[in-house]
Write a protein that holds these residues in place. Structure first.
Motif, PDB file in Angstrom:
ATOM      1  N   PRO A 150      15.017  13.868  -1.044  1.00  0.00           N
ATOM      2  CA  PRO A 150      13.650  13.364  -0.914  1.00  0.00           C
ATOM      3  C   PRO A 150      12.760  14.221  -0.042  1.00  0.00           C
ATOM      4  CG  PRO A 150      15.114  12.056   0.410  1.00  0.00           C
ATOM      5  CD  PRO A 150      15.972  13.020  -0.323  1.00  0.00           C
ATOM      6  N   SER A 151      13.317  15.183   0.683  1.00  0.00           N
ATOM      7  CA  SER A 151      12.455  15.991   1.536  1.00  0.00           C
ATOM      8  C   SER A 151      11.719  17.053   0.744  1.00  0.00           C
ATOM      9  CB  SER A 151      13.276  16.655   2.633  1.00  0.00           C
ATOM     10  OG  SER A 151      14.260  17.464   2.048  1.00  0.00           O
ATOM     11  N   GLU A 177      10.491   9.102   4.503  1.00  0.00           N
ATOM     12  CA  GLU A 177       9.241   9.068   5.255  1.00  0.00           C
ATOM     13  C   GLU A 177       8.240  10.053   4.691  1.00  0.00           C
ATOM     14  OE1 GLU A 177      10.310   9.939   9.236  1.00  0.00           O
ATOM     15  OE2 GLU A 177      11.480  11.690   8.694  1.00  0.00           O
ATOM     16  N   LYS A 178       8.719  11.145   4.137  1.00  0.00           N
ATOM     17  CA  LYS A 178       7.785  12.149   3.610  1.00  0.00           C
ATOM     18  C   LYS A 178       7.064  11.621   2.373  1.00  0.00           C
ATOM     19  CE  LYS A 178       7.658  16.739   4.019  1.00  0.00           C
ATOM     20  NZ  LYS A 178       7.902  18.060   3.501  1.00  0.00           N
ATOM     21  N   ALA A 179       7.811  10.922   1.528  1.00  0.00           N
ATOM     22  CA  ALA A 179       7.178  10.384   0.329  1.00  0.00           C
ATOM     23  C   ALA A 179       6.138   9.334   0.706  1.00  0.00           C
ATOM     24  CB  ALA A 179       8.231   9.777  -0.595  1.00  0.00           C
ATOM     25  N   VAL A 180       6.464   8.512   1.702  1.00  0.00           N
ATOM     26  CA  VAL A 180       5.517   7.483   2.141  1.00  0.00           C
ATOM     27  C   VAL A 180       4.275   8.139   2.725  1.00  0.00           C
ATOM     28  CG1 VAL A 180       5.194   5.624   3.784  1.00  0.00           C
ATOM     29  CG2 VAL A 180       7.280   5.754   2.509  1.00  0.00           C
ATOM     30  N   THR A 236       9.311   9.376  -7.530  1.00  0.00           N
ATOM     31  CA  THR A 236       9.697  10.007  -6.269  1.00  0.00           C
ATOM     32  C   THR A 236      11.175   9.850  -5.967  1.00  0.00           C
ATOM     33  OG1 THR A 236       9.071   8.007  -5.135  1.00  0.00           O
ATOM     34  CG2 THR A 236       7.471   9.760  -5.183  1.00  0.00           C
ATOM     35  N   TYR A 274       3.088  11.075   1.982  1.00  0.00           N
ATOM     36  CA  TYR A 274       2.324  11.667   0.889  1.00  0.00           C
ATOM     37  C   TYR A 274       1.509  10.605   0.175  1.00  0.00           C
ATOM     38  CZ  TYR A 274       1.324  13.966  -3.492  1.00  0.00           C
ATOM     39  OH  TYR A 274       0.678  14.479  -4.578  1.00  0.00           O
ATOM     40  N   LYS A 275       2.139   9.439  -0.037  1.00  0.00           N
ATOM     41  CA  LYS A 275       1.408   8.340  -0.684  1.00  0.00           C
ATOM     42  C   LYS A 275       0.218   7.936   0.160  1.00  0.00           C
ATOM     43  CE  LYS A 275       0.878   5.138  -3.727  1.00  0.00           C
ATOM     44  NZ  LYS A 275       0.949   3.746  -3.425  1.00  0.00           N
ATOM     45  N   ARG A 276       0.424   7.905   1.497  1.00  0.00           N
ATOM     46  CA  ARG A 276      -0.673   7.524   2.381  1.00  0.00           C
ATOM     47  C   ARG A 276      -1.782   8.569   2.358  1.00  0.00           C
ATOM     48  NH1 ARG A 276       2.575   5.426   7.662  1.00  0.00           N
ATOM     49  NH2 ARG A 276       3.365   3.522   6.732  1.00  0.00           N
ATOM     50  N   LEU A 323       0.829  -1.203   0.000  1.00  0.00           N
ATOM     51  CA  LEU A 323       0.000   0.000   0.000  1.00  0.00           C
ATOM     52  C   LEU A 323       0.861   1.249   0.000  1.00  0.00           C
ATOM     53  CD1 LEU A 323      -2.822  -0.832   2.512  1.00  0.00           C
ATOM     54  CD2 LEU A 323      -3.085  -0.330   0.109  1.00  0.00           C
ATOM     55  N   ASP A 324       2.035   1.170   0.643  1.00  0.00           N
ATOM     56  CA  ASP A 324       2.902   2.336   0.729  1.00  0.00           C
ATOM     57  C   ASP A 324       3.928   2.383  -0.380  1.00  0.00           C
ATOM     58  OD1 ASP A 324       3.092   2.244   4.349  1.00  0.00           O
ATOM     59  OD2 ASP A 324       1.678   3.199   2.994  1.00  0.00           O
ATOM     60  N   LYS A 325       3.745   1.565  -1.406  1.00  0.00           N
ATOM     61  CA  LYS A 325       4.746   1.536  -2.482  1.00  0.00           C
ATOM     62  C   LYS A 325       4.796   2.883  -3.172  1.00  0.00           C
ATOM     63  CE  LYS A 325       3.996  -0.038  -6.624  1.00  0.00           C
ATOM     64  NZ  LYS A 325       4.113  -0.624  -7.942  1.00  0.00           N
ATOM     65  N   LEU A 326       6.019   3.415  -3.343  1.00  0.00           N
ATOM     66  CA  LEU A 326       6.156   4.737  -3.942  1.00  0.00           C
ATOM     67  C   LEU A 326       6.318   4.615  -5.450  1.00  0.00           C
ATOM     68  CD1 LEU A 326       8.733   6.180  -1.434  1.00  0.00           C
ATOM     69  CD2 LEU A 326       6.311   6.663  -1.499  1.00  0.00           C
ATOM     70  N   ILE A 362       9.571  16.389  -1.461  1.00  0.00           N
ATOM     71  CA  ILE A 362       8.226  15.889  -1.729  1.00  0.00           C
ATOM     72  C   ILE A 362       7.285  16.447  -0.677  1.00  0.00           C
ATOM     73  CG2 ILE A 362       6.811  13.817  -1.785  1.00  0.00           C
ATOM     74  CD1 ILE A 362       9.244  12.372  -2.798  1.00  0.00           C
TER      75      ILE A 362
END
Lengths: 538, 452
Positions: free
Chosen positions: A440-441, B36-39, A435, B41-43, A428-431, A443
């Motif tokens: 990565p911050s 963690e931020k990307a995860v 991304t 956002y996905k959530r 479910l958390d697959k990016l 995002i």
């Protein structure tokens, strides 16, 4: 109000020095949990938004403080250490000495498994450190449960195996064999044959994105999404054959080390590399990334080990002396370098996070004939796994593993039910592959609105100069058959300079127009009020 | 030499018996969680999508009236019941859980314009265009009532005839008085056949009346001369009065902040006022396309529901300018009255098509008993969605509502009209001397003057 604040100040001054020190410690921990600086709310004009954001910032501060206190008081385990007293140096401590001092459970982690027939072994651990897959060059694949030292499955594929990698958990692993890469299940059944990639030299798995990255013998980089099998990207690097590939766990970029000494970093959505760094004068033999994403260690065939800061892409440190065939960083930041049959562990002797100074921490030399093929620290344990030409070994390195695991991230004591639930949550958390980026911050951050500012006078002048220079320096084609007269050439050049100047016309015009208006106004100002309507307005 | 290595014993980290709970260990260190931020956002994206999948707000319709529903009343002591009255004089008490009529109160000859219940829940007051005010005794619900579809007919306890038709009625909180709106504002006592007090201002009729939940002696009324007046029963004349550009159809006081009231106006907006300072609205809530007919606050005081002539029901936040939610159905015609249920979970709407409709206040809410784990998951989803709801992908999903075509088109026209007005205003201001053209803020623009 003022009295109470004075009281607080007084109590702070009279705190015992131990408490004050721990306050400083707590401050640094709180900083870690705050994950950067707070937002600047002064520039906001919207009062509602300002109050909402201010209350959120307060909440963040509170939660960071609570997390720091939990870290201080509530975590069940403490990190390992190796401290020597007096003149003795830490790198002179042998594994046998450690075995004498340490409890039985830990000493079980020191062993050598000798399998001379099947060639140099490559290793991989799962994220929780519980399972290990070992792949021998001559085709031996073994899946081992490290906690019970139980061999779950071993198969002989009768082909060269160049690399092994686990997928998201221990149920699936991939092996790079002679012609293609294959994916196997936990019980050894071959699930997939990945024909598109060709003969693969290195395999790595990106956990958050479920991407299996590989570099093949012709230097092509492939990314495949293992959830549905689609090839997300196949990139021709253009730099030739390489088998040095590592994944940066912090941001998911893949780094390739090339024979020209460059390290290039790739993301699946672009055909050009993100970064190209010239690291070594000769070929790069190994690359490793620190888990926090800021440090990279590279080693070249000219017997130098270099440590790079990835925020500024600058070299921090060079260590001379040996050619490290394989490098690995541990969770706590220890760097392991392996050459021949010698393992050297380097530790960061400066405590601060801004400056790094790697120096010798421990050594281990194996039996002379054992050529080290791969080093990998085991997650959440003070153990390093060594894959070599006569099998694999494991030795103890105190202080290398993270002592406290989080059950929701990686649980070495997982039951099958928990594993299944975790797999669903991971999916479910697959990016998406878009991304993957260097920072990565970014995002979830808002893009700063760029208001087009009018360039200042100086800037316009500078641009004009540049344009004129460019026009003057263009080379005119030499014409033949009598058309190359010097007068015509100079005329043409003048024309080009005039054209360049013409794109900056406003300056002169504005000045003259405003001058005229000013003159008109001055004249009008001299007249009495009743005659103002007869003033000339040019 | 001091050496220590990590060694974990299996007993400390696993459970002893299969009846025990599994052990969970936490380490909140950010270095263990890359990206963690990307995860997150996905959530947030997944949470927004799930919310839309589970959004089924319509619970059911209560069918029975033979003419359009004109007003509703809720009994604060009995959550399951709602009173409704229709344009042909038919008053019914409904049981919301089974969506059936419990009993009927026949008697009115013409349309019933106002319904209200006393604070202890025993007396129902109704008034209508047949110039009568009737008081009814509310039957106590017994255990047998829920299954039997009783068609009980209750006789009125008292019937007072007066000189003019009535438009609205409201009962005092914690008191014995009720107020009726007609040609004048009249205050009645349960036992007296004629009003004990009456207020008059000018010659226009009073359209709606509402008592303040915090101060039992204060009430707000709106009249057909486009005014809103606040009266104090202890004084002989009005306390505050403002005149607006269009008339107010209904007023509601905020139960959690009793000095604030919100007025549902004929021009499609609702205006929130501070009762102490009425010269400027606190907030203008604009989203309806046509006249807002009725308004009711949630018992939390954070939201209110409005029903409009444009066939839709909207839910607004108490301090926000735009609606959070819109409910509409092809079969629901002009909405004349709305009520927010006393447990803040449901919204009821009574409309011209003779039906009362029951809607969920939060469209994707899971009704019934929720496990603590589920509750935590819902809260987490809500929080993570709110964190990223400003970003374009998430915003697009969260904001998306299907609108009926007439409302969609009307909103487009209103937007174009407002844009062109603003553009013209800007140009006028650019071509005239600075300071000559002053625009009043929207909060003041619709108020003509404050009198007294």
């Amino acid at each position: 109000m003022e009295l109470s604040s004075e009281d607080n100040n007084l109590t702070e001054k009279f705190l015992p020095p131990i408490e004050q020190e721990s306050d400083v410690e707590l401050e640094t921990k709180v900083k870690k949990y705050l994950r950067g600086e707070g937002a600047n709310l002064e520039t906001l004009k919207d009062k509602k938004l300002k109050t909402q954001l201010a209350s959120r910032e307060k909440l963040y501060g509170k939660s960071a403080k609570t997390a720091a206190k939990i870290e201080k008081w509530l975590l069940p385990a403490e990190a390992g250490y190796l401290e020597t007293d007096g003149l003795e140096k830490t790198w002179r401590v042998k594994q046998t000495d450690i075995a004498n001092e340490v409890d039985l459970l830990s000493s079980r982690n020191q062993y050598d498994i000798v399998l001379p027939d099947f060639g140099p072994y490559k290793l991989d651990f799962t994220a929780s450190g519980r399972h290990m897959i070992a792949g021998g060059r001559k085709g031996h694949l073994a899946l081992v449960d490290m906690m019970s030292m139980n061999l779950i499955k071993e198969i002989q594929v009768k082909e060269t195996v160049r690399d092994v990698a686990f997928l998201h958990n221990e149920q699936f692993f991939a092996a790079a064999q002679k012609k293609y890469a294959y994916i196997y299940g936990r019980d050894g059944t071959e699930l997939h044959c990945l024909k598109e990639r060709g003969p693969v030299a290195r395999l790595r798995f990106l956990k958050n994105h479920f991407l299996l990255a590989s570099v093949n013998k012709s230097g092509q980089l492939h990314y495949q999404d293992v959830t549905y099998g689609g090839m997300v990207a196949s990139i021709r690097t253009g730099k030739g054959r390489t088998d040095v590939m590592e994944v940066n766990p912090y941001n998911g970029v893949v780094a390739l080390g090339h024979s020209g000494g460059t390290v290039t970093m790739w993301k699946p959505t672009s055909q050009a590399p993100l970064v190209q760094m010239q690291c070594h004068p000769g070929p790069v033999s190994s690359v490793a990334f620190h888990p926090n994403g800021h440090l990279m260690a590279t080693s070249g065939k000219e017997r130098k080990l270099k440590i790079w800061d990835l925020r500024k892409f600058e070299e921090i440190q060079t260590i001379h002396g040996f050619h490290a065939k394989t490098l690995s960083f541990s969770q706590k930041g220890l760097l392991a370098a392996g050459t021949g049959s010698f393992v050297q562990i380097l530790g960061d002797s400066s405590g601060s996070s801004s400056s790094h100074n790697y120096s010798r921490y421990m050594n281990h030399s194996m039996v002379k004939g054992y050529q080290i093929e791969k080093l990998m620290f085991r997650p959440y344990e003070d153990v390093i796994g060594i894959g070599h030409s006569m099998g694999w070994s494991s030795i103890l390195i105190p202080g290398s593993g993270e002592p406290n695991f989080d059950s929701w991230v990686a649980n070495p004591f997982e039951t099958s039910k928990q594993r299944r639930e975790k797999e669903v949550h991971l999916l479910l958390d697959k990016l998406p592959p878009e991304t993957i980026m260097l920072d990565p911050s970014k995002i979830g951050a808002m893009k700063p609105s760029r208001r087009k500012e009018k360039p200042s006078r100086g800037e316009i002048e500078a641009e004009k100069e540049v344009a004129i220079e460019a026009a003057k320096s263009t080379e005119l084609k030499k014409k033949t058959k009598g058309r190359n007269k010097p007068s015509k050439r100079t005329k043409k050049k003048k024309e080009m300079v005039e054209n360049a100047k013409r794109t900056f016309p406003e300056q002169g015009h504005n000045n003259t127009a405003s001058k005229k208006r000013r003159i008109g106004e001055d004249a009008a100002a001299e007249l009495p009020a009743s005659l103002k309507r007869f003033a000339r307005k040019n | 030499m001091k050496i220590k290595t990590l060694s974990r014993s299996v007993d400390e980290y696993t459970r002893e018996r299969s009846q025990d709970l599994q052990r969970v260990f936490h380490n909140f260190d950010p270095s263990l969680r890359p990206m963690e931020k990307a995860v997150e956002y996905k959530r947030a994206l997944t949470a927004a999508k799930l919310e839309k999948i589970f959004a089924r707000p319509f619970v059911g319709a209560m069918d029975g009236h033979r003419d359009g529903v004109s007003c509703m009343a809720k009994n604060p002591n009995y959550l399951k019941g709602i009173f409704s009255a229709s344009m042909d004089g038919d008053i019914r008490l409904w049981d919301i859980s089974s969506r059936r009529t419990v009993c009927q109160f026949p008697g009115h000859q013409g349309a019933v314009r106002g319904l209200t219940v006393s604070t202890d829940g025993n007396v129902l007051v109704s008034c209508g265009t047949d110039c009568t005010v009737r008081l009814w005794k509310v039957p106590r619900p017994t255990l047998e009532d829920s299954s039997v579809s009783s068609e009980n007919f209750i006789e009125p306890a008292a019937e007072y005839v007066w000189k003019n038709a009535f438009w609205a009625v409201d009962h005092q909180f914690e008191g014995d008085l009720f107020a009726t709106a007609g040609a004048q504002l009249e205050i009645w006592n349960h036992n007296r056949a004629s009003p004990v007090q009456s207020f008059q201002w000018g010659t226009d009729s009073v359209i709606s009346v509402r008592f303040n939940p915090g101060e039992p002696d204060i009430l707000a009324t709106s009249a057909s001369d486009r005014s809103i007046t606040i009266y104090d029963l202890r004084m002989s004349s009005a306390a505050r009065r403002i005149i607006m550009m269009t008339k107010t159809n209904s007023i509601a006081w905020n139960p959690m902040e009793p000095m604030n009231l919100t007025a549902a106006n004929e021009d499609g907006s609702c205006y929130s006022f501070d009762g102490r300072k009425m010269d400027e609205a606190k907030c203008v809530h604009k989203d309806h396309v046509s006249a807002v007919m009725d308004i009711d606050f949630s018992p939390t005081g954070r939201e209110f529901v409005t029903g409009s002539y444009d066939r839709s029901v909207r839910i607004f936040p108490y301090n926000g300018g735009h609606s959070r939610e819109i409910y509409h159905t092809k079969r629901m015609q002009r909405v004349f009255c709305v009520k927010y249920s006393c447990d803040a979970t449901y919204v009821l709407s009574g409309s011209d098509d003779t039906n009362l409709r029951l809607w969920k206040a939060k469209a994707s809410e899971q009704l019934g008993v929720i496990l603590p784990r589920e509750q935590k998951k819902h809260e987490y989803n809500e929080a993570v969605k709110n964190r990223y709801k400003h970003l374009p992908e998430v915003k697009r999903i969260v904001r998306h509502r299907h609108l009926p075509k007439p409302i969609y088109k009307a909103l487009g026209i209103i937007r174009t009209v407002n844009d062109s007005k603003r553009r013209k205003e800007d140009r006028r201001r650019a071509h005239s001397a600075p300071g000559t053209i002053v625009t009043k803020p929207l909060r003041q623009r619709r108020i003509i003057k404050e009198v007294e």
